[in-house]
Write an enzyme that holds these catalytic residues in place. Sequence first.
Site, PDB file in Angstrom:
ATOM      1  CE  LYS A   1      27.497  51.180  61.809  1.00 16.07           C
ATOM      2  NZ  LYS A   1      28.844  51.668  61.472  1.00 16.07           N
TER       3      LYS A   1
ATOM      4  CD  GLN B   1      30.399  53.357  58.520  1.00 17.63           C
ATOM      5  OE1 GLN B   1      29.597  53.417  59.442  1.00 17.63           O
ATOM      6  NE2 GLN B   1      31.056  52.247  58.225  1.00 17.63           N
TER       7      GLN B   1
ATOM      8  CG  ASP C   1      33.057  52.529  65.919  1.00 21.50           C
ATOM      9  OD1 ASP C   1      32.194  51.636  65.872  1.00 21.50           O
ATOM     10  OD2 ASP C   1      33.249  53.345  64.995  1.00 21.50           O
TER      11      ASP C   1
END
Length: 288
Positions: free
Chosen positions: A51, A95, A118
């Site tokens: 990322k 994460q 997200d």
Amino acid sequence: MKKIDGKEVAQKVIDECKSQIAELKVKGITPGLAVVLVGEDPASKVYVGAKARKCEELGIYSKKIELPADASQEQVMQVVEDLNNDPAIDGILVQSPPPPHIDEDAIVRAINPNKDVDGFHPVNVAKLVLEDPSGFIPCTPHGCLRLLQDTGIETSGAEAVVIGRSMIVGKPMALLLMGKLGNATVTVAHSRTKDLAAVCRRADIIIAAIGKPEFVTADMVKDGAVVIDVGINRVEDSSKKSGYKLVGDVAFDEVATKCSAITPVPGGVGPMTIAMLMKNTVISASRR
Ligand code: NAD
């Protein structure tokens, strides 16, 4: 049989992001994404690194915050709070999975929904259900839908079977496919589904998000079906330097002989997830 090239479609999404980022820069805006990693999970480290590299390639400001595996809930919450208040940050993600002593739901709920790229915050989940475009759509299922659309696969009126009901993939995937973007007739199968093979054989489109290596076999797939394999599983492989290889939730070789199109693992859904994350970050920055 068409092998759907996730890298190629992802690159299209990335190119769209690039031109949007260039427009934002003219206005003096540099999109910013913060990724928080708690602990040492090797797969998580790989994802976080990928990322950050993609941000760099695109000219997105990226901030990586690494906390030790024994970081407390309060420490993680404080990091999220600081990022919520940081005007240079448009997107925040923590994460998954964090270490077991961390309450992940509480962390997700602490993220400002306007920075929740997200799409996991309850506000964004509700907006997905409501088909309110001001929300953020979770990256993996959104990437799967985009793969279908860009490959020219008709979802409208199609029988779609989503295997898996997680909040990250299965549920939002079903919502997207049944909504106005997908217009499909959707069945959601899960661990308690009876005669999964028969359910799957009804499908024009199968989305496999189970987390079990090569679980979907040829006998579960109708001739000419489209198969999107979300799974990423590490299985031992002594011929590899790392000692493992990645396989999907679909037994690719045997299923490929039956379907009209299929995504490989790696190189299918994976690159789309990162591309859609970049897209959400750019959207967030454009709403500053
Ligand atoms: P999860 O473990 O949260 O959910 C798995 C789902 O599969 C559950 O809903 C469960 O009911 C269902 N399931 C389990 N056993 C089953 C069975 N025997 N029959 C039918 N259904 C069964 O997993 P997840 O987070 O949704 O992830 C699924 C897979 O996708 C994993 O391999 C994960 O690594 C991968 N993944 C990939 C990406 C990507 O970017 N490509 C992103 C997220 C997850």
